[in-house]
Scaffold this motif. Sequence first.
Motif, short mmCIF file in Angstrom:
data_model
loop_
_atom_site.label_atom_id
_atom_site.label_comp_id
_atom_site.label_asym_id
_atom_site.label_seq_id
_atom_site.Cartn_x
_atom_site.Cartn_y
_atom_site.Cartn_z
N PRO A 136 71.48 109.66 -40.38
CA PRO A 136 72.48 109.68 -39.30
C PRO A 136 73.44 110.86 -39.37
CG PRO A 136 72.33 107.50 -40.28
CD PRO A 136 71.57 108.42 -41.17
N THR A 137 73.44 111.60 -40.48
CA THR A 137 74.37 112.73 -40.61
C THR A 137 73.81 114.02 -40.03
OG1 THR A 137 73.52 113.32 -42.80
CG2 THR A 137 75.31 111.71 -42.72
N MET A 138 72.55 114.01 -39.60
CA MET A 138 71.95 115.23 -39.07
C MET A 138 72.62 115.64 -37.75
SD MET A 138 67.84 114.74 -39.78
CE MET A 138 67.46 116.43 -39.27
N THR A 139 72.90 116.93 -37.62
CA THR A 139 73.49 117.44 -36.40
C THR A 139 72.41 117.69 -35.36
OG1 THR A 139 73.28 119.74 -37.12
CG2 THR A 139 75.30 118.56 -37.76
N ALA A 140 72.84 118.00 -34.14
CA ALA A 140 71.88 118.27 -33.07
C ALA A 140 71.01 119.48 -33.42
CB ALA A 140 72.62 118.51 -31.76
N LYS A 141 71.60 120.50 -34.05
CA LYS A 141 70.85 121.69 -34.43
C LYS A 141 69.79 121.36 -35.47
CE LYS A 141 71.54 126.51 -35.78
NZ LYS A 141 72.56 127.54 -36.17
N GLN A 142 70.16 120.55 -36.45
CA GLN A 142 69.20 120.15 -37.49
C GLN A 142 68.08 119.30 -36.91
OE1 GLN A 142 72.06 118.32 -40.10
NE2 GLN A 142 72.07 120.08 -41.52
N LEU A 143 68.44 118.39 -36.01
CA LEU A 143 67.42 117.56 -35.38
C LEU A 143 66.46 118.40 -34.54
CD1 LEU A 143 69.57 114.52 -34.21
CD2 LEU A 143 67.77 114.46 -35.92
N TYR A 144 67.01 119.38 -33.85
CA TYR A 144 66.17 120.24 -33.02
C TYR A 144 65.18 121.02 -33.88
CZ TYR A 144 64.74 124.12 -30.07
OH TYR A 144 63.99 125.04 -29.39
N ARG A 145 65.66 121.57 -34.99
CA ARG A 145 64.77 122.34 -35.86
C ARG A 145 63.68 121.45 -36.46
NH1 ARG A 145 69.08 126.16 -39.24
NH2 ARG A 145 69.50 127.64 -37.55
N ALA A 146 64.06 120.27 -36.94
CA ALA A 146 63.07 119.38 -37.54
C ALA A 146 62.07 118.89 -36.49
CB ALA A 146 63.78 118.19 -38.20
N GLY A 147 62.57 118.53 -35.30
CA GLY A 147 61.68 118.07 -34.24
C GLY A 147 60.73 119.16 -33.76
N THR A 148 61.22 120.40 -33.72
CA THR A 148 60.37 121.50 -33.29
C THR A 148 59.25 121.76 -34.29
OG1 THR A 148 62.25 122.50 -32.14
CG2 THR A 148 60.36 123.92 -32.59
N ARG A 149 59.55 121.59 -35.59
CA ARG A 149 58.50 121.76 -36.60
C ARG A 149 57.38 120.74 -36.39
NH1 ARG A 149 62.98 122.86 -40.05
NH2 ARG A 149 63.03 120.68 -40.76
N ILE A 150 57.76 119.52 -36.03
CA ILE A 150 56.76 118.51 -35.71
C ILE A 150 55.99 118.90 -34.45
CG2 ILE A 150 56.42 116.09 -35.04
CD1 ILE A 150 58.93 115.42 -36.67
N GLY A 151 56.71 119.41 -33.46
CA GLY A 151 56.09 119.78 -32.20
C GLY A 151 55.10 120.92 -32.30
N ARG A 152 55.31 121.83 -33.28
CA ARG A 152 54.37 122.95 -33.42
C ARG A 152 52.96 122.46 -33.73
NH1 ARG A 152 58.71 125.62 -36.73
NH2 ARG A 152 59.90 126.89 -35.25
N ASP A 153 52.85 121.46 -34.61
CA ASP A 153 51.53 120.91 -34.91
C ASP A 153 50.92 120.25 -33.67
OD1 ASP A 153 51.68 121.71 -37.54
OD2 ASP A 153 52.59 119.84 -38.21
N HIS A 154 51.78 119.58 -32.90
CA HIS A 154 51.30 118.93 -31.69
C HIS A 154 50.80 119.96 -30.67
CE1 HIS A 154 52.02 115.13 -29.03
NE2 HIS A 154 50.77 115.44 -29.16
#
Length: 443
Positions: free
Chosen positions: A328-346
Amino acid sequence: MTPPHRDPDPQGHQQAHAHSHGPAAPVSAHLRKVIAAVLIPFAAAVIVGLVALWPGGAPAHERTGVGFDRQTQQGKVVGVVKVDCKDVNAAQLPVDGATDPPDGEPKADGGLCEKATVEVTSGPDKGRRFVEVVQPDAPRQLREGQGVVVAYAPDAPHDLQYSVTDVNRKFPLMLLAGIFALAVVLVGRMRGVMALVALALSFAILTLFILPAILQGSNPLVVAVVGAGAIMLIALYICHGPTARTSVAVIGTLVSLLLIGLLGSLFIGWASLSGNTDDNTGLIHGLYPHIDMSGLLLAGVIIGSLGVLDDVTVTQTSAVWELRQANPTMTAKQLYRAGTRIGRDHIASVVNTLVLAYAGAALPLLLLFTVAQSSVGTVANSELVAEEIVRTLVGSIGLVASVPVTTALAAVVVTADRTGLGAEAGASAPVRSGRGRRRRARS
């Protein structure tokens, strides 16, 4: 002195809670209002479009007897005998005897042909029989008891009015559909059932609204946008529920569809693609010359991209929500970066899937170009292949763009939600309680 009480690992408890895959935490009233302010006008526009463009059925026309525009009935092969091809010289013979070919036509070569007696099993001529002669090198052979589709030509001579045009494949297709539905329900359970319901409704919109509306003369692009919007809203909310997570996926899909529509319209016009490239599109243009064939091509690009877009946007939104619950401490920027890493494989897998799907569908055409020893540039420049290239690349660009757009939107929404933070903070209550007990133990 009693030893101090030791709580279970609070971090482990927090992670166990965060990785649960139950329903998403409820969002704040303010956030619901913001999402509703975006989606309600869009949903209202879709409903208005459905009402305004609803066709009420496909328009009637006089059949041409060409291709799919023929009168057809069901039939059954009741007998097959081997005969010398020299003795039969017509593709269709009356049951009573042979009919010589018209003057000037070549006679059949030697060898054994199949002389099949076919009975019409539906329509006004039910019970009528005719003979179909099948050459030994014909791609479709007939066998006794086989169901067939017969074409009826009312203007032809009586003995030549019926001919076999295809085989009846209804049973294997229905069986395969049943196996598919069973597999979806067994694995997906209630979600699988809802997915099948959404699939049925999507098919209903396609057959009852999109196709008849285009035939009635409505703009194919407008019809495709309204129909795709209705399919998107129905499929996503039925399959994933009316949650903020689903709403974010809907908005991400909508933005990506708009991008696909703009790019498709630009490059279809720039590349001078007419949309009239084969016998089927030529037949449609001949029957309904008022239909904008290039607009029909663009409509196909939008509808074809919708299914894969739904998959990408829902996956990205769910990934961001799960990351937020896990930490829950992740910021919007951190969430975006982590989500984008997942999205690259997709992205890598989905784009490859699209290209291979279109290449597989056009494999016979590509073989013809290979036989002709045409260069890659010549093949790509032909309108038939250029259509598929534009369709594939425009759809792929929309898919690629949907990852950062949906991920960013989900990251902003989930970090801006105060109620969600409060609900997730409840998971850390045992941590605070454990710290308090440790402080009392040390005192």
